[in-house]
Design a protein around this motif. Structure first.
Motif, PDB file in Angstrom:
ATOM      1  N   ILE A   1      16.066   0.562  -3.254  1.00  0.00           N
ATOM      2  CA  ILE A   1      17.397   0.374  -2.141  1.00  0.00           C
ATOM      3  C   ILE A   1      16.048   1.318  -1.018  1.00  0.00           C
ATOM      4  CG2 ILE A   1      19.000   0.445  -0.896  1.00  0.00           C
ATOM      5  CD1 ILE A   1      20.749  -0.158  -3.152  1.00  0.00           C
ATOM      6  N   THR A   2      16.054   2.270  -1.402  1.00  0.00           N
ATOM      7  CA  THR A   2      15.225   2.838  -0.939  1.00  0.00           C
ATOM      8  C   THR A   2      13.941   2.826  -1.110  1.00  0.00           C
ATOM      9  OG1 THR A   2      15.988   5.196  -1.846  1.00  0.00           O
ATOM     10  CG2 THR A   2      13.979   5.720  -0.468  1.00  0.00           C
TER      11      THR A   2
ATOM     12  N   TRP B   1       2.764   5.960  11.822  1.00  0.00           N
ATOM     13  CA  TRP B   1       3.812   6.030  11.547  1.00  0.00           C
ATOM     14  C   TRP B   1       4.011   6.832  10.796  1.00  0.00           C
ATOM     15  CZ3 TRP B   1       6.723   4.466   7.578  1.00  0.00           C
ATOM     16  CH2 TRP B   1       8.492   4.431   8.127  1.00  0.00           C
ATOM     17  N   PHE B   2       3.574   6.499   9.459  1.00  0.00           N
ATOM     18  CA  PHE B   2       3.649   6.958   8.327  1.00  0.00           C
ATOM     19  C   PHE B   2       3.474   8.173   8.343  1.00  0.00           C
ATOM     20  CE2 PHE B   2       3.303   7.429   3.427  1.00  0.00           C
ATOM     21  CZ  PHE B   2       4.622   6.917   3.344  1.00  0.00           C
ATOM     22  N   ALA B   3       2.023   8.547   9.116  1.00  0.00           N
ATOM     23  CA  ALA B   3       1.721  10.132   9.042  1.00  0.00           C
ATOM     24  C   ALA B   3       2.753  10.488   9.570  1.00  0.00           C
ATOM     25  CB  ALA B   3       0.505  10.174   9.490  1.00  0.00           C
ATOM     26  N   ALA B   4       2.631  10.189  10.596  1.00  0.00           N
ATOM     27  CA  ALA B   4       4.171  11.360  11.418  1.00  0.00           C
ATOM     28  C   ALA B   4       5.189  11.736  10.931  1.00  0.00           C
ATOM     29  CB  ALA B   4       4.728  10.704  12.995  1.00  0.00           C
TER      30      ALA B   4
ATOM     31  N   ILE C   1      12.172   1.499   2.680  1.00  0.00           N
ATOM     32  CA  ILE C   1      10.727   2.287   3.249  1.00  0.00           C
ATOM     33  C   ILE C   1       9.892   0.775   3.745  1.00  0.00           C
ATOM     34  CG2 ILE C   1       8.179   3.222   3.065  1.00  0.00           C
ATOM     35  CD1 ILE C   1      10.651   5.257   1.121  1.00  0.00           C
ATOM     36  N   ALA C   2       9.783  -0.174   3.009  1.00  0.00           N
ATOM     37  CA  ALA C   2       9.246  -1.113   2.770  1.00  0.00           C
ATOM     38  C   ALA C   2       9.507  -1.699   4.266  1.00  0.00           C
ATOM     39  CB  ALA C   2       8.767  -2.007   1.925  1.00  0.00           C
TER      40      ALA C   2
ATOM     41  N   ARG D   1       7.162  -2.373   7.702  1.00  0.00           N
ATOM     42  CA  ARG D   1       6.989  -4.035   8.047  1.00  0.00           C
ATOM     43  C   ARG D   1       7.185  -3.888   9.871  1.00  0.00           C
ATOM     44  NH1 ARG D   1       8.829  -5.371   3.374  1.00  0.00           N
ATOM     45  NH2 ARG D   1      10.639  -6.022   4.381  1.00  0.00           N
ATOM     46  N   GLN D   2       8.200  -3.072  10.000  1.00  0.00           N
ATOM     47  CA  GLN D   2       8.242  -3.033  11.445  1.00  0.00           C
ATOM     48  C   GLN D   2       8.003  -2.408  12.562  1.00  0.00           C
ATOM     49  OE1 GLN D   2      11.911  -1.488  10.890  1.00  0.00           O
ATOM     50  NE2 GLN D   2      13.383  -2.665  10.608  1.00  0.00           N
ATOM     51  N   GLN D   3       6.775  -1.489  11.528  1.00  0.00           N
ATOM     52  CA  GLN D   3       5.568  -1.172  12.922  1.00  0.00           C
ATOM     53  C   GLN D   3       4.258  -2.267  12.997  1.00  0.00           C
ATOM     54  OE1 GLN D   3       6.090   1.777  13.826  1.00  0.00           O
ATOM     55  NE2 GLN D   3       7.920   1.422  12.647  1.00  0.00           N
ATOM     56  N   ARG D   4       3.899  -2.861  13.448  1.00  0.00           N
ATOM     57  CA  ARG D   4       3.691  -3.948  14.008  1.00  0.00           C
ATOM     58  C   ARG D   4       3.220  -4.424  15.585  1.00  0.00           C
ATOM     59  NH1 ARG D   4       5.389  -9.300  12.122  1.00  0.00           N
ATOM     60  NH2 ARG D   4       5.772  -8.055  10.032  1.00  0.00           N
ATOM     61  N   HIS D   5       1.180  -4.640  15.501  1.00  0.00           N
ATOM     62  CA  HIS D   5       1.206  -4.541  17.339  1.00  0.00           C
ATOM     63  C   HIS D   5       1.844  -6.727  17.682  1.00  0.00           C
ATOM     64  CE1 HIS D   5      -1.611  -4.821  19.917  1.00  0.00           C
ATOM     65  NE2 HIS D   5      -1.960  -6.427  20.171  1.00  0.00           N
TER      66      HIS D   5
END
Length: 138
Positions: free
Chosen positions: A11-12, A109-112, A16-17, A21-25
């Motif tokens: 589930i985790t 996003w991931f780096a932050a 995360i995936a 995926r929500q971070q898109r242009h």
């Protein structure tokens, strides 16, 4: 029967995936459409059959995805230089730019998110990478 670790880890990882995926242009593309663009920008031109195999979908399903990408000007179709009967599908400059901007947004996003972790949490994630890679590549 799955135990608590199985459920929590699965589930985790899915959450995360989903967050990545929500971070898109571009919010208008489906996950499958964006995935095909990623494949084309990473591996170069491809045939419809090869894309369908790579994405584990049927050729008719891939044809619908490719048609949508073509309608948006994100891919082109041309005759294969090796075999004129085959159609080669490639990302356009607009498609490449969309993928690049999405990658940049996801990486930022991931780096932050990682930046907010403690040194111990960083070490735990670093230690988990080989196990996660083993699961991902199984």
């Amino acid at each position: 029967m799955p135990d608590k670790l199985d459920d929590e880890l699965r589930i985790t990882l899915m959450r995360i995936a989903r967050r990545i995926r929500q971070q898109r242009h571009d919010d208008t593309l489906s996950d499958s459409q964006l995935s095909v663009l990623y494949v084309l920008t990473h591996h170069g031109g491809s045939t419809l059959a090869a894309l369908a195999e790579h994405e584990h979908v049927t050729p008719p399903s891939m044809n619908r995805t490719v048609n949508c990408l073509s309608d948006e000007g994100l891919i082109t179709r041309s005759s294969s230089p090796d075999d004129g009967r085959k159609v080669l599908i490639e990302a356009t400059d607009v498609g490449v730019e969309l993928v690049d901007k999405t990658r940049q947004r996801r990486a930022a996003w991931f780096a932050a998110e990682l930046e907010g972790l403690s040194p111990e949490e960083h070490a735990a994630l670093h230690a988990a990478i080989p196990v996660l890679l083993k699961l991902a590549n199984s």
